[in-house]
Design a protein around this motif. Structure first.
Motif, PDB file in Angstrom:
ATOM      1  N   LYS A 178       0.912  -1.425   0.029  1.00 46.12           N
ATOM      2  CA  LYS A 178       0.181   0.071   0.065  1.00 46.12           C
ATOM      3  C   LYS A 178       0.926   1.234   0.136  1.00 46.12           C
ATOM      4  O   LYS A 178       0.491   2.298  -0.739  1.00 46.12           O
ATOM      5  N   ILE A 179       1.969   1.102   0.804  1.00 46.84           N
ATOM      6  CA  ILE A 179       3.074   2.436   0.737  1.00 46.84           C
ATOM      7  C   ILE A 179       3.526   2.595  -0.560  1.00 46.84           C
ATOM      8  O   ILE A 179       3.731   3.686  -1.052  1.00 46.84           O
ATOM      9  N   PHE A 180       3.774   1.440  -1.337  1.00 45.86           N
ATOM     10  CA  PHE A 180       4.411   1.585  -2.734  1.00 45.86           C
ATOM     11  C   PHE A 180       3.238   2.185  -3.723  1.00 45.86           C
ATOM     12  O   PHE A 180       3.471   2.830  -4.589  1.00 45.86           O
ATOM     13  N   ASP A 181       1.934   1.968  -3.431  1.00 41.78           N
ATOM     14  CA  ASP A 181       0.901   2.520  -4.273  1.00 41.78           C
ATOM     15  C   ASP A 181       0.981   4.172  -4.030  1.00 41.78           C
ATOM     16  O   ASP A 181       0.648   4.766  -5.000  1.00 41.78           O
ATOM     17  N   GLU A 182       1.486   4.548  -2.804  1.00 43.17           N
ATOM     18  CA  GLU A 182       1.354   6.129  -2.431  1.00 43.17           C
ATOM     19  C   GLU A 182       2.468   6.474  -2.729  1.00 43.17           C
ATOM     20  O   GLU A 182       2.461   7.910  -3.125  1.00 43.17           O
ATOM     21  N   THR A 183       3.477   6.088  -2.569  1.00 42.01           N
ATOM     22  CA  THR A 183       4.664   6.707  -2.597  1.00 42.01           C
ATOM     23  C   THR A 183       5.840   6.240  -3.774  1.00 42.01           C
ATOM     24  O   THR A 183       6.701   7.031  -4.145  1.00 42.01           O
ATOM     25  N   SER A 184       5.415   5.008  -4.270  1.00 43.29           N
ATOM     26  CA  SER A 184       6.386   4.575  -5.483  1.00 43.29           C
ATOM     27  C   SER A 184       7.723   4.067  -5.091  1.00 43.29           C
ATOM     28  O   SER A 184       8.560   3.983  -5.732  1.00 43.29           O
ATOM     29  N   VAL A 185       7.604   3.859  -3.698  1.00 41.82           N
ATOM     30  CA  VAL A 185       9.247   3.376  -3.226  1.00 41.82           C
ATOM     31  C   VAL A 185       8.824   1.780  -3.081  1.00 41.82           C
ATOM     32  O   VAL A 185       8.108   1.289  -2.589  1.00 41.82           O
ATOM     33  N   PRO A 186       9.780   0.989  -3.812  1.00 36.89           N
ATOM     34  CA  PRO A 186       9.629  -0.322  -4.031  1.00 36.89           C
ATOM     35  C   PRO A 186       9.629  -1.122  -2.580  1.00 36.89           C
ATOM     36  O   PRO A 186      10.441  -0.584  -1.849  1.00 36.89           O
ATOM     37  N   VAL A 187       8.714  -1.943  -2.402  1.00 37.76           N
ATOM     38  CA  VAL A 187       8.998  -2.812  -1.189  1.00 37.76           C
ATOM     39  C   VAL A 187      10.149  -3.222  -0.710  1.00 37.76           C
ATOM     40  O   VAL A 187      10.626  -3.013   0.452  1.00 37.76           O
ATOM     41  N   CYS A 188      11.180  -3.585  -1.732  1.00 34.66           N
ATOM     42  CA  CYS A 188      12.592  -4.153  -1.467  1.00 34.66           C
ATOM     43  C   CYS A 188      13.236  -3.001  -0.786  1.00 34.66           C
ATOM     44  O   CYS A 188      14.303  -3.298  -0.296  1.00 34.66           O
ATOM     45  N   ARG A 189      12.989  -1.696  -0.930  1.00 30.19           N
ATOM     46  CA  ARG A 189      13.921  -0.605  -0.482  1.00 30.19           C
ATOM     47  C   ARG A 189      13.091   0.156   0.667  1.00 30.19           C
ATOM     48  O   ARG A 189      13.623   1.318   0.860  1.00 30.19           O
ATOM     49  N   GLN A 190      12.039  -0.430   1.179  1.00 26.50           N
ATOM     50  CA  GLN A 190      11.352   0.352   2.255  1.00 26.50           C
ATOM     51  C   GLN A 190      11.921  -0.090   3.515  1.00 26.50           C
ATOM     52  O   GLN A 190      12.040  -1.166   4.014  1.00 26.50           O
ATOM     53  N   ALA A 191      12.410   0.955   4.373  1.00 24.31           N
ATOM     54  CA  ALA A 191      12.685   0.713   5.732  1.00 24.31           C
ATOM     55  C   ALA A 191      11.654   1.609   6.503  1.00 24.31           C
ATOM     56  O   ALA A 191      11.723   2.690   6.411  1.00 24.31           O
ATOM     57  N   ILE A 192      10.921   1.009   7.492  1.00 19.22           N
ATOM     58  CA  ILE A 192       9.844   1.679   8.178  1.00 19.22           C
ATOM     59  C   ILE A 192      10.414   2.027   9.532  1.00 19.22           C
ATOM     60  O   ILE A 192      10.870   0.815  10.267  1.00 19.22           O
ATOM     61  N   ARG A 193      10.280   2.941  10.367  1.00 19.56           N
ATOM     62  CA  ARG A 193      10.832   3.295  11.693  1.00 19.56           C
ATOM     63  C   ARG A 193       9.470   3.602  12.499  1.00 19.56           C
ATOM     64  O   ARG A 193       8.675   4.320  11.664  1.00 19.56           O
ATOM     65  N   GLY A 194       9.531   3.478  13.493  1.00 24.18           N
ATOM     66  CA  GLY A 194       8.436   4.018  14.384  1.00 24.18           C
ATOM     67  C   GLY A 194       7.683   2.995  15.318  1.00 24.18           C
ATOM     68  O   GLY A 194       6.694   3.206  15.708  1.00 24.18           O
TER      69      GLY A 194
END
Length: 697
Positions: free
Chosen positions: A169-185
């Motif tokens: 869903k984040i990819f749909d919103e930001t166009s950042v591929p899943v393999c390059r997503q690091a989520i903090r918090g």
């Protein structure tokens, strides 16, 4: 409108979909807690086309909705954020009604208007305003606020969704591929689980609404470890905005090392809401009273809502209708403050850890202290005992002694005087002393650049004593500055320096209040030092020039003194020589006088001893001629019966002592002074006349 503000707040959030409690509070406060008026502030106006918000959405089929390729429900499903099922049904009925009307009317469907007053009436009549019953409507939906590239992306997912579905869903919103997503918090206790794509978000102890940070990994990549994030966030300053139910909001700037119990105690000190009656919204799950702001997972700027549950204490009931899960943290309050909190210990929003006891005495200097030196000594001892090591090195003594040590020194050795003003009733004391004043950089800066003097202004008697001393040592303006510092700005640090323009007087260069972060405190200290040192450069240069001139003058004075000493030595030697010569002359003269006197005495005796000289007619006489060394003659007549001594006395009477001269007979040559002087002239055949020679011996 419900009789209870909590019910009104829940109903307002349920209708409008505003999950931010602070924003909802602001709307209700502006409307004086009138639900209808508050709804009219945020709902469309009379001329706003209601149908345009719903008519474009096709009615979902009665069967279960078809999931998209990302594993989510179609965009049309519950697209109105925050509305309950009842509200959604109401909008659906409005949509059907508009469709029926459009079939019977020649006007386009887009021209339909629906008055706001009728909309509000139907909304409030068709939706159950009971917060307890409406709470379950949204319990299976979790909201995420994704912060990325200075933008905010809002995502709502079912609680059964996985981390992988969230990332898609984040990819749909930001166009950042899943393999390059690091989520903090993520909550610290669930950080490792959140790294697994198959983990369901309902198992991550999340609140209904969560703040997450998205990092786009580079091609080189890095591991998004929560521990590294906490380490980086420890020294940062967190801005905490706190919205109260029936009071003005509060903003605090706190260090990342601040613990939750300290934050709760700060609210207690400011708003007088006992910790046991504080109900917080906005904390992530998994936090306890020892969790720091850096570990909690909140953003550097975060908003909380706090309300007092005092009116619910007797019934032991807690409302759970806020947008976030409610967390209540015990703090460092005293035993008296917690003595009636037994019924709340079983409530799930209160942590079970027992609170440490808060020291009853907040002061560092006892009331009515005798003098500054004893007060300073007690301040340092109590500060060390209260806050432990490490701690800054405080000067022990009077303020005047500290001023002299810092300011009344040569420019190259001069330091700033830092006056730390402590107040036991300030809510910033614990954070400032336990966090900022313990930092190695702060301690080292104070040690190298400052003379640090501390004083406790908790008691008015000690405050008045210090302000009087401040007036005498620094200036009346410095005393006025210290007096005007408000309690919510204490503790404070006054930076005092000696001004070249003011001669030996000092002035306040800067005042640093306690509501400041570590970086800002260190920056203010360094900036003041740099400004002070820049001002000192002129004075240092002047001192160097003056020292050079003094050295040249000293060398000249030394050379002059050496020359003067040499001249004085010469003069002294000359005077000594003259005195010696004078003394010698006097001695010689004295000896000469003595000798002359002795000679004169001998001459007089010899003269007196001479017999009477015979006349030319007397018979038996002898005429003796004595040739002096000068060539002239002495002549006298003697009787032949006179002895040789009489002749010698004649010679002596004329100034020729026999001890210095010899009397020589020319033929035969004979030294008359060497023979017996009692012989007569006749015996010596010195008659009728004879010439003798007088020679020096």
């Amino acid at each position: 409108m419900s009789e209870n503000k909590e019910d009104t707040l829940a109903s307002f959030q349920n209708i409008t979909g505003i999950d931010d409690v602070g924003e909802a509070f602001s709307h209700l406060e502006a409307a004086d807690w009138n639900l209808m008026e508050a709804l009219s502030r945020v709902m469309p106006h009379e001329d706003a086309p209601l149908a345009s918000t719903v008519q474009q959405q096709p009615e979902p089929p009665a069967t279960h909705p078809v999931e998209s390729t990302n594993g989510f429900r179609p965009p049309g499903y519950e697209e109105m954020p925050g509305t309950s099922n009842a509200a959604a049904g109401f909008f659906h009925s409005i949509h059907n009604q508009n469709q029926n009307q459009s079939q019977n009317s020649h006007q386009p469907q887009l021209q339909q208007r629906f008055p706001t007053s009728q909309l509000l009436a139907q909304l409030t009549s068709s939706i159950n305003l009971d917060p307890a019953s409406s709470q379950n409507n949204n319990q299976n939906v979790i909201a995420f606020n994704i912060h990325f590239n200075q933008q905010l992306y809002q995502i709502r997912l079912p609680s059964e969704a996985t981390v992988e579905q969230l990332k898609r869903k984040i990819f749909d919103e930001t166009s950042v591929p899943v393999c390059r997503q690091a989520i903090r918090g993520w909550p610290p206790s669930k950080a490792s689980d959140a790294q697994q794509l198959g983990t369901r978000i309902c198992n991550l102890d999340l609140a209904p609404e969560n703040e997450l940070i998205l990092v786009d990994l580079t091609d080189d990549g890095f591991m998004d470890t929560e521990q590294d994030e906490v380490t980086q966030r420890v020294d940062k300053t967190f801005t905490i905005d706190i919205q109260f139910e029936s009071d003005s909001p509060l903003t605090l700037s706190l260090s990342g090392r601040t613990k939750m119990r300290e934050l709760k105690m700060n609210v207690y000190d400011i708003k007088s809401i006992p910790v046991r009656h504080q109900e917080w919204t906005g904390w992530p799950n998994g936090c306890d009273n020892e969790t720091t702001l850096a570990q909690s997972g909140i953003e550097l700027s975060h908003r909380f809502a706090v309300r007092s549950t005092a009116h619910l204490a007797q019934n032991n009931t807690t409302q759970h209708n806020n947008a976030f899960e409610v967390v209540n943290v015990d703090s460092e309050s005293s035993a008296d403050e917690f003595e009636d909190a037994t019924d709340f210990n079983n409530a799930e929003y209160i942590f079970t850890d027992s609170p440490p006891a808060q020291p009853l005495n907040r002061h560092l200097i006892p009331n009515n202290t005798d003098d500054e030196t004893s007060g300073s000594t007690q301040f340092v001892e109590n500060y060390k005992s209260r806050y432990g090591d490490p701690h800054p090195e405080f000067f022990v003594g009077s303020l005047e002694a500290a001023r002299q040590l810092a300011c009344l020194r040569p420019a190259k050795e001069r330091k700033l005087l830092a006056i730390y003003l402590h107040h036991g009733k300030s809510i910033l004391i614990n954070v400032f002393c336990d966090q900022l004043m313990k930092h190695e950089s702060i301690i080292q800066t104070f040690k190298e650049k400052f003379v640090l003097y501390g004083w406790d202004m908790t008691y008015e008697s000690n405050k008045d004593m210090f302000l009087s001393s401040l007036t005498a040592c620094i200036s009346s303006n410095a005393s006025l500055t210290a007096r005007n510092i408000k309690l919510d700005k204490l503790p404070a640090i006054m930076l005092v320096g000696k001004s070249r323009q003011l001669g030996s007087n000092c002035e306040v260069l800067s005042v640093i209040h306690g509501n400041i972060g570590l970086d800002d405190l260190l920056t203010r200290l360094i900036e003041t030092c740099e400004m002070f040192e820049e001002q000192l450069q002129v004075e240092i240069r002047q001192e160097d020039e003056r020292a050079a001139r003094d050295q040249v003058k000293a060398e000249q004075d030394m050379a002059y003194q050496e020359t003067l000493q040499a001249d004085m030595a010469k003069d002294a030697a000359k005077r000594q020589k003259e005195a010696s010569q004078l003394a010698e002359r006097k001695r010689l003269e004295s000896e000469r006088a003595e000798e002359d006197a002795r000679r004169e005495s001998i001459r007089l005796v010899a003269q007196q001893s001479l017999p009477q000289e015979p006349s030319e007619q007397d018979a038996g006489t002898s005429k003796i001629r004595v040739r002096k060394p000068t060539g002239d003659f002495l002549e006298r007549r003697f009787f032949t019966s006179n002895n040789l001594q009489d002749l010698l006395n004649f010679v002596t009477a004329n100034g020729f002592l026999i001890e210095e001269y010899k009397l020589i007979r020319s033929w035969p040559r004979r030294d008359l002074t060497a023979i017996e002087s009692s012989q007569t002239l006749e015996t010596l055949k010195l008659y009728p006349q004879e010439t003798v020679i007088l020679e020096e011996r």
